[in-house]
Enzyme design. Structure first.
Site, PDB file in Angstrom:
ATOM      1  N   ASP A 138       3.007  -8.145   5.560  1.00 32.84           N
ATOM      2  CA  ASP A 138       3.179  -7.513   6.873  1.00 32.84           C
ATOM      3  C   ASP A 138       2.999  -8.593   7.936  1.00 32.84           C
ATOM      4  O   ASP A 138       3.945  -9.297   8.283  1.00 32.84           O
ATOM      5  CB  ASP A 138       2.194  -6.359   7.005  1.00 32.84           C
ATOM      6  CG  ASP A 138       2.343  -5.575   8.307  1.00 32.84           C
ATOM      7  OD1 ASP A 138       3.282  -5.854   9.060  1.00 32.84           O
ATOM      8  OD2 ASP A 138       1.518  -4.683   8.584  1.00 32.84           O
TER       9      ASP A 138
ATOM     10  N   VAL B 240       4.697   2.327   5.089  1.00 32.33           N
ATOM     11  CA  VAL B 240       5.140   2.826   3.786  1.00 32.33           C
ATOM     12  C   VAL B 240       3.959   3.061   2.849  1.00 32.33           C
ATOM     13  O   VAL B 240       2.916   2.415   2.980  1.00 32.33           O
ATOM     14  CB  VAL B 240       6.162   1.860   3.125  1.00 32.33           C
ATOM     15  CG1 VAL B 240       7.417   1.745   3.972  1.00 32.33           C
ATOM     16  CG2 VAL B 240       5.550   0.480   2.894  1.00 32.33           C
TER      17      VAL B 240
END
Ligand code: IMP
Ligand code: MG
Length: 180
Positions: A103, A154
């Site tokens: 990320d 997610v």
């Protein structure tokens, strides 16, 4: 049902299995005659690690480190704490870090620095997911990437929200109303 909490499914169980096999084949090929140690990043990377290692037929060992950067929020705090170091000696080994998602890269940066202290012969990264971000400074090179995902939150296949959804066999986008 956990599935009802998903906005949509990004990758099915079948698609993930195929991708993990693809990554395992590439790794097996690249690490033939090397001294491979897979190092999973707990807890998110554990499901991926357990599937991946069983698809890698060459001899290797595995270990785990634990890092924590997310509290209960859905965006990175930027503050990463190592809560568990490796137990195997990594000196002279060919280490491949196994992570669930890249990320901000903060977690992998800190974990990479930790592993470097153990003096491995080589150190590479395999991340199942890569989050597409418009702005990113200082990108850590990732040798193996499974899927690219949009900049959304997610869950599934090891990835959690408040420690839930890790057991979902697919990967999907969590409904916004569940965390907004
Ligand atoms: P980074 O340090 O910002 O790269 O974040 C890496 C860690 O944050 C991962 O190992 C995950 O545990 C967690 N993370 C980042 N994005 C997501 C997401 O979309 N869903 C669930 N966990 C995430
Ligand atoms: Mg993680």
């Amino acid at each position: 049902m956990l599935m009802n909490d998903l906005e949509n499914v990004l990758f099915t169980e079948e698609q993930i299995r195929e991708k993990v096999k693809e990554l395992a084949d590439a790794i097996s090929n690249d690490y033939r005659n090397r001294d491979l140690v897979l190092v999973g990043v707990l807890k998110g990377g554990v499901i991926f690690l357990s599937d991946l290692c069983r698809m890698i037929p060459i001899p290797h060992s595995f270990d785990m480190v634990a890092a924590s950067s997310y509290g209960s929020e859905t965006s990175s705090s930027g503050h990463v704490i190592i809560t568990k170091d490796v137990e195997l000696p990594l000196k002279g080994k060919d280490v491949l870090l196994i992570e669930d998602i890249y990320d901000t890269g903060n977690t992998l940066r800190v974990v990479k620095e930790l592993i470097e202290v153990h003096s491995p012969r080589s150190l590479e990264i395999c991340s199942l997911l890569w989050k597409e971000k418009s702005s990113r400074t200082d990108i850590i090179p990732i040798k193996y990437v499974g899927f690219r995902v949009p900049d959304v939150f997610v869950v599934g296949y090891g990835l959690d929200f408040n420690e839930k959804y890790r057991n979902l066999a697919c990967i999907g986008v969590l409904k916004k109303e569940l965390y907004k």
